[in-house]
Structure formats: C-alpha cells, structure tokens
Design an enzyme around this catalytic site. Structure first.
Site, PDB file in Angstrom:
ATOM      1  N   GLY A  16       0.772  -1.233   0.000  1.00  0.00           N
ATOM      2  CA  GLY A  16       0.000   0.000   0.000  1.00  0.00           C
ATOM      3  C   GLY A  16       0.804   1.284   0.000  1.00  0.00           C
ATOM      4  O   GLY A  16       1.769   1.445  -0.754  1.00  0.00           O
ATOM      5  N   GLY A  18       2.810   2.503   2.257  1.00  0.00           N
ATOM      6  CA  GLY A  18       4.203   2.333   2.688  1.00  0.00           C
ATOM      7  C   GLY A  18       5.100   1.860   1.560  1.00  0.00           C
ATOM      8  O   GLY A  18       6.250   2.304   1.447  1.00  0.00           O
ATOM      9  N   ASP A  36       8.181  -4.242   8.482  1.00  0.00           N
ATOM     10  CA  ASP A  36       6.804  -4.691   8.355  1.00  0.00           C
ATOM     11  C   ASP A  36       6.628  -6.011   9.107  1.00  0.00           C
ATOM     12  O   ASP A  36       7.578  -6.786   9.244  1.00  0.00           O
ATOM     13  CB  ASP A  36       6.431  -4.871   6.876  1.00  0.00           C
ATOM     14  CG  ASP A  36       4.926  -4.740   6.632  1.00  0.00           C
ATOM     15  OD1 ASP A  36       4.503  -3.807   5.935  1.00  0.00           O
ATOM     16  OD2 ASP A  36       4.172  -5.582   7.180  1.00  0.00           O
ATOM     17  N   CYS A  63       9.309  -6.606  11.655  1.00  0.00           N
ATOM     18  CA  CYS A  63       9.096  -5.789  12.857  1.00  0.00           C
ATOM     19  C   CYS A  63       7.619  -5.510  13.066  1.00  0.00           C
ATOM     20  O   CYS A  63       6.943  -4.987  12.175  1.00  0.00           O
ATOM     21  CB  CYS A  63       9.854  -4.467  12.718  1.00  0.00           C
ATOM     22  SG  CYS A  63       9.535  -3.293  14.055  1.00  0.00           S
ATOM     23  N   TYR A 151     -10.752   4.224  15.136  1.00  0.00           N
ATOM     24  CA  TYR A 151      -9.773   4.590  14.106  1.00  0.00           C
ATOM     25  C   TYR A 151      -9.632   6.106  14.065  1.00  0.00           C
ATOM     26  O   TYR A 151      -8.517   6.643  14.033  1.00  0.00           O
ATOM     27  CB  TYR A 151     -10.208   4.052  12.745  1.00  0.00           C
ATOM     28  CG  TYR A 151      -9.282   4.389  11.610  1.00  0.00           C
ATOM     29  CD1 TYR A 151      -9.490   5.515  10.813  1.00  0.00           C
ATOM     30  CD2 TYR A 151      -8.195   3.578  11.327  1.00  0.00           C
ATOM     31  CE1 TYR A 151      -8.640   5.830   9.762  1.00  0.00           C
ATOM     32  CE2 TYR A 151      -7.332   3.881  10.273  1.00  0.00           C
ATOM     33  CZ  TYR A 151      -7.562   5.008   9.499  1.00  0.00           C
ATOM     34  OH  TYR A 151      -6.714   5.323   8.455  1.00  0.00           O
ATOM     35  N   ALA A 153     -10.195   8.183  16.448  1.00  0.00           N
ATOM     36  CA  ALA A 153      -9.482   8.629  17.651  1.00  0.00           C
ATOM     37  C   ALA A 153      -7.977   8.454  17.497  1.00  0.00           C
ATOM     38  O   ALA A 153      -7.187   9.333  17.865  1.00  0.00           O
ATOM     39  CB  ALA A 153      -9.976   7.847  18.861  1.00  0.00           C
ATOM     40  N   THR A 188      -6.038   0.815  -1.341  1.00  0.00           N
ATOM     41  CA  THR A 188      -5.120  -0.164  -0.759  1.00  0.00           C
ATOM     42  C   THR A 188      -5.927  -1.324  -0.165  1.00  0.00           C
ATOM     43  O   THR A 188      -7.150  -1.296  -0.159  1.00  0.00           O
ATOM     44  CB  THR A 188      -4.313   0.456   0.401  1.00  0.00           C
ATOM     45  OG1 THR A 188      -5.213   0.723   1.493  1.00  0.00           O
ATOM     46  CG2 THR A 188      -3.614   1.735  -0.022  1.00  0.00           C
TER      47      THR A 188
HETATM   48  N1  LIG Z   1      -6.103   3.306   2.639  1.00  0.00           N
HETATM   49  C1  LIG Z   1      -6.669   4.434   3.041  1.00  0.00           C
HETATM   50  O1  LIG Z   1      -7.799   4.804   2.636  1.00  0.00           O
HETATM   51  C2  LIG Z   1      -5.941   5.305   4.014  1.00  0.00           C
HETATM   52  C3  LIG Z   1      -6.273   6.654   4.063  1.00  0.00           C
HETATM   53  C4  LIG Z   1      -5.621   7.477   4.979  1.00  0.00           C
HETATM   54  C5  LIG Z   1      -4.641   6.962   5.798  1.00  0.00           C
HETATM   55  N2  LIG Z   1      -4.334   5.633   5.722  1.00  0.00           N
HETATM   56  C6  LIG Z   1      -3.264   5.136   6.604  1.00  0.00           C
HETATM   57  O2  LIG Z   1      -2.152   4.770   5.794  1.00  0.00           O
HETATM   58  C7  LIG Z   1      -1.343   3.805   6.479  1.00  0.00           C
HETATM   59  C8  LIG Z   1      -1.049   2.645   5.548  1.00  0.00           C
HETATM   60  O3  LIG Z   1      -2.291   2.056   5.242  1.00  0.00           O
HETATM   61  P1  LIG Z   1      -2.582   1.313   3.849  1.00  0.00           P
HETATM   62  O4  LIG Z   1      -3.890   1.807   3.357  1.00  0.00           O
HETATM   63  O5  LIG Z   1      -1.389   1.380   2.987  1.00  0.00           O
HETATM   64  O6  LIG Z   1      -2.804  -0.155   4.419  1.00  0.00           O
HETATM   65  P2  LIG Z   1      -2.270  -1.577   3.943  1.00  0.00           P
HETATM   66  O7  LIG Z   1      -3.035  -2.551   4.777  1.00  0.00           O
HETATM   67  O8  LIG Z   1      -2.309  -1.673   2.469  1.00  0.00           O
HETATM   68  O9  LIG Z   1      -0.725  -1.566   4.408  1.00  0.00           O
HETATM   69  C9  LIG Z   1      -0.418  -1.475   5.765  1.00  0.00           C
HETATM   70  C10 LIG Z   1       0.939  -2.118   5.991  1.00  0.00           C
HETATM   71  O10 LIG Z   1       1.253  -1.996   7.380  1.00  0.00           O
HETATM   72  C11 LIG Z   1       1.677  -3.261   7.857  1.00  0.00           C
HETATM   73  N3  LIG Z   1       1.391  -3.371   9.300  1.00  0.00           N
HETATM   74  C12 LIG Z   1       0.186  -3.512   9.887  1.00  0.00           C
HETATM   75  N4  LIG Z   1       0.323  -3.638  11.216  1.00  0.00           N
HETATM   76  C13 LIG Z   1       1.660  -3.587  11.476  1.00  0.00           C
HETATM   77  C14 LIG Z   1       2.430  -3.651  12.656  1.00  0.00           C
HETATM   78  N5  LIG Z   1       1.860  -3.866  13.853  1.00  0.00           N
HETATM   79  N6  LIG Z   1       3.768  -3.533  12.545  1.00  0.00           N
HETATM   80  C15 LIG Z   1       4.361  -3.361  11.343  1.00  0.00           C
HETATM   81  N7  LIG Z   1       3.683  -3.297  10.173  1.00  0.00           N
HETATM   82  C16 LIG Z   1       2.342  -3.402  10.258  1.00  0.00           C
HETATM   83  C17 LIG Z   1       0.909  -4.284   7.026  1.00  0.00           C
HETATM   84  O11 LIG Z   1       1.537  -5.549   7.057  1.00  0.00           O
HETATM   85  C18 LIG Z   1       0.940  -3.621   5.662  1.00  0.00           C
HETATM   86  O12 LIG Z   1       2.083  -3.974   4.943  1.00  0.00           O
HETATM   87  C19 LIG Z   1      -2.149   3.420   7.727  1.00  0.00           C
HETATM   88  O13 LIG Z   1      -1.631   4.124   8.850  1.00  0.00           O
HETATM   89  C20 LIG Z   1      -3.561   3.910   7.413  1.00  0.00           C
HETATM   90  O14 LIG Z   1      -4.290   4.219   8.575  1.00  0.00           O
HETATM   91  C21 LIG Z   1      -4.932   4.792   4.851  1.00  0.00           C
HETATM   92  C1  LIG Z   2     -14.137   3.503   5.637  1.00  0.00           C
HETATM   93  C2  LIG Z   2     -12.795   3.704   4.971  1.00  0.00           C
HETATM   94  C3  LIG Z   2     -11.802   4.165   5.967  1.00  0.00           C
HETATM   95  C4  LIG Z   2     -10.496   4.581   5.352  1.00  0.00           C
HETATM   96  C5  LIG Z   2      -9.665   5.205   6.427  1.00  0.00           C
HETATM   97  C6  LIG Z   2      -8.762   6.240   5.856  1.00  0.00           C
HETATM   98  O1  LIG Z   2      -7.972   6.808   6.849  1.00  0.00           O
HETATM   99  C7  LIG Z   2      -9.485   7.265   5.060  1.00  0.00           C
HETATM  100  C8  LIG Z   2     -10.179   8.253   5.580  1.00  0.00           C
HETATM  101  C9  LIG Z   2     -10.782   9.147   4.574  1.00  0.00           C
HETATM  102  C10 LIG Z   2     -11.575  10.135   4.759  1.00  0.00           C
HETATM  103  C11 LIG Z   2     -12.072  10.570   6.020  1.00  0.00           C
HETATM  104  C12 LIG Z   2     -12.878  11.663   5.972  1.00  0.00           C
HETATM  105  C13 LIG Z   2     -13.436  12.221   7.183  1.00  0.00           C
HETATM  106  C14 LIG Z   2     -14.209  13.271   6.990  1.00  0.00           C
HETATM  107  C15 LIG Z   2     -14.894  13.908   8.166  1.00  0.00           C
HETATM  108  O2  LIG Z   2     -14.033  14.169   9.128  1.00  0.00           O
HETATM  109  C16 LIG Z   2     -15.587  15.177   7.761  1.00  0.00           C
HETATM  110  O3  LIG Z   2     -14.641  16.068   7.238  1.00  0.00           O
HETATM  111  C17 LIG Z   2     -16.556  14.755   6.722  1.00  0.00           C
HETATM  112  C18 LIG Z   2     -17.392  15.901   6.355  1.00  0.00           C
HETATM  113  C19 LIG Z   2     -18.573  15.281   5.743  1.00  0.00           C
HETATM  114  C20 LIG Z   2     -18.771  15.835   4.409  1.00  0.00           C
HETATM  115  O4  LIG Z   2     -18.055  16.790   4.039  1.00  0.00           O
HETATM  116  O5  LIG Z   2     -19.632  15.292   3.745  1.00  0.00           O
END
Ligand SMILES: NC(=O)c1ccc[n+]([C@@H]2O[C@H](COP(=O)([O-])OP(=O)(O)OC[C@H]3O[C@@H](n4cnc5c(N)ncnc54)[C@H](O)[C@@H]3O)[C@@H](O)[C@H]2O)c1
Ligand SMILES: CCCCC[C@H](O)/C=C/C=C\C=C\C=C\[C@@H](O)[C@@H](O)CCCC(=O)O
Length: 258
Positions: A16, A18, A36, A63, A151, A153, A188
């Site tokens: 993803g 990373g 990872d 890790c 999440y 939080a 991802t």
């Molecule tokens: N995908 C989204 O929509 C999105 C949006 C915003 C933020 N994020 C954040 O981006 C980051 C990466 O998420 P992603 O979407 O690439 O997910 P992903 O699941 O594709 O990749 C996450 C990676 O982290 C590794 N991992 C999980 N737990 C671990 C641990 N305890 N120690 C070491 N490695 C660990 C997994 O093995 C995997 O390789 C996360 O912090 C996630 O919250 C994701």
């Molecule tokens: C269910 C998928 C979770 C993916 C987690 C990842 O971290 C992505 C998060 C993406 C977006 C989060 C948006 C949050 C928005 C709210 O805080 C607020 O700004 C939404 C306002 C509502 C609107 O404008 O309609």
C-alpha cells in the site's frame, strides 16, 4: 533537503502507501529500511527493490511496531547497516473496529513507540544527524469517520502527537522536523477490506460509501508525492498536509484556548 545518501525507515513498508513511500524515497536517492510485520510481502518487495536499486540501498526487517523489542532492534540494525537514520515514516496502521485495542496499539502507540526509539538515533543532542519524521495520519485525523470512531481517535491522536512533537523538537534543539500526511480514501488493502472491519458500526457502511463517493479515492503514488514534499521541504514542521483527489492543502489550526 536532498535525499542523496540519506537513510529512511518506513514502517508498514510492504504494501500500500508504505510501499509507494519506499519506492519514491529510493527513486530520489535515499537508502530505505523496510519494516513490516508481513515478512512474506516485505522480503518479496525488498528483493525486487534490490534488483532495481542495488543491494546496498534496501534492507527488510521483520518488525511489529507493537513490540518495543522488535522496533528497537530494527532501528538499531538500520543504524548499524546504513550508518544512521535521517528519515522516519511512521506509516504502519490498521482499521478494525472489532479489535479496537489492537487498532490503538498499532496506530497510535506504535507511532509513539517508533518515534521515541528513533529519536535515540536521530536526535542531534544524542549525536544524531537530525532529520524528519512523517506520520501517516488520515483525514479521519481531522474530522470524524462515524463508522470508525476508534480509528478516528487514533488518527486524531497521531495529528496531535505530530504537532506537539514538532514543537517539542524545535524548542529542545533536536534538529528533527515532524509532520503528518492526512490522505482521504486511498486504493489499498486496508480500504478494500473495510466492510468487514466496522464492527458494531457496520450499519453505517452506506454513509461511509457516500463519503467515498464525495471525496473520491487517491492512488498510493499521490500520497507518496506528499511524503516527498514533507521530507524535502525543510520549512515544514508541525504541519498536517491534507490530500484528496481534488485538492492538497496544509491545515490551519485555530488555537481556541485564547
Ligand atoms: N487506505 C486508506 O484509505 C488510508 C487513508 C488514509 C490513511 N491511511 C493510513 O495509511 C497507512 C497505511 O495504510 P494502507 O492503506 O497502505 O494499508 P495496507 O493494509 O495496504 O498496508 C499497511 C501495511 O502496514 C503493515 N502493518 C500492519 N500492522 C503492522 C504492525 N503492527 N507492525 C508493522 N507493520 C504493520 C501491514 O503488514 C501492511 O504492509 C495506515 O496508517 C492507514 O491508517 C490509509
Ligand atoms: C471507511 C474507509 C476508511 C479509510 C480510512 C482512511 O484513513 C481514510 C479516511 C478518509 C476520509 C475521512 C474523511 C473524514 C471526513 C470527516 O471528518 C468530515 O470532514 C466529513 C465531512 C462530511 C462531508 O463533508 O460530507
């Protein structure tokens, strides 16, 4: 800041976001330690990257950032092999409201643990070279995702920790900048598997789908470009960079206690 000769650590590097962060750092001349918990994916990616960039440029270390021992050992090994640490990307994270304690343990406690352990290698007051830490937060770190309150939080905690650590580092002379990248939805595995992870809030799945339609979904490369900006722009410290398919902006925080 040029990345030539710099040493980066990426947690959650195997997949993803990373993986994309690892690739853009290598493309720009850095050496990268991939940390990872997924050994299979991590080793496979590292082997491919070694062929593309050279054996001396990458290192995979199994890790789990929930483990003080494993994280400490991985950072120590990185310093031993590459001669120090300049960049830390706290990217590893999960989303699972069914196992909310694990979500807190990884997303928030893991970021704090990795940061504090990396300071031992990066802090100029400890003989380090200084550098930059970028935490992968989320738009959910700036506003609520109702279907994922824990999440949400954890990501709010990451944003707050980022801003406080940036101020602490600046005030203490650590020589380390600390920033957060706050993506909206990104294509991802975490995102793809979300419907099984909402637990008691599964009834809010449709509302979440509506938010996905509203915000759209990013590619991992778009997020990696934001990382590169936060790493190389030495004016950035204590920033939360929000990115969606439609926009990219630095958050302004109103200090309400005045
Ligand atoms: N995908 C989204 O929509 C999105 C949006 C915003 C933020 N994020 C954040 O981006 C980051 C990466 O998420 P992603 O979407 O690439 O997910 P992903 O699941 O594709 O990749 C996450 C990676 O982290 C590794 N991992 C999980 N737990 C671990 C641990 N305890 N120690 C070491 N490695 C660990 C997994 O093995 C995997 O390789 C996360 O912090 C996630 O919250 C994701
Ligand atoms: C269910 C998928 C979770 C993916 C987690 C990842 O971290 C992505 C998060 C993406 C977006 C989060 C948006 C949050 C928005 C709210 O805080 C607020 O700004 C939404 C306002 C509502 C609107 O404008 O309609």
């Amino acid at each position: 800041m040029s990345l030539d000769g710099k040493v980066a650590v990426v947690t959650g590097a195997a997949l993803g976001i990373g993986k994309a962060m690892t690739e853009i750092l290598l493309q720009n001349g850095a050496k990268v330690a991939l940390l990872d918990v997924n050994e299979t994916a991590g080793k496979s990616l590292c082997e491919a990257l070694m062929k593309q960039y050279g054996q001396e440029k990458t290192l995979f270390l199994s890790c789990d950032i929930q483990s003080e021992e494993q994280t400490k050992a991985a950072l120590k090994k990185t310093s031993e092999v590459f001669g120090g640490i300049d960049i830390l990307c706290n990217n590893a994270g999960i989303l699972n409201e069914n196992t909310w304690e694990k979500t807190v343990s990884i997303n928030l406690m893991g970021v704090i643990r990795s940061t504090y352990l990396a300071l031992e290698h990066m802090n100029k007051l400890n003989g380090g070279r200084g550098g930059v830490i970028v935490n992968t937060a989320s738009m959910a770190g700036l506003g609520p995702l109702p279907s994922c309150p824990v999440y949400t939080a954890t990501k709010h905690g990451v944003v707050g920790f980022t801003r406080a650590m940036a101020a602490a580092s600046s005030a203490s002379g650590y020589g380390i900048r600390v920033n957060a990248v706050c993506p909206s939805f990104v294509q991802t595995e975490l995102f793809a598997n979300i419907l099984d992870k909402l637990g008691q809030f599964s009834h809010l799945a449709d509302a979440t789908k509506g938010m996905v339609e509203k915000f759209g979904t990013l590619s991992v490369s778009q997020v990696a470009e934001c990382l590169l900006e936060l790493v190389t722009d030495e004016t950035k410290n204590g920033e939360a960079l929000v990115v969606t398919p439609q926009m990219k902006k630095y958050m302004t925080f109103v200090n309400t206690i005045q």
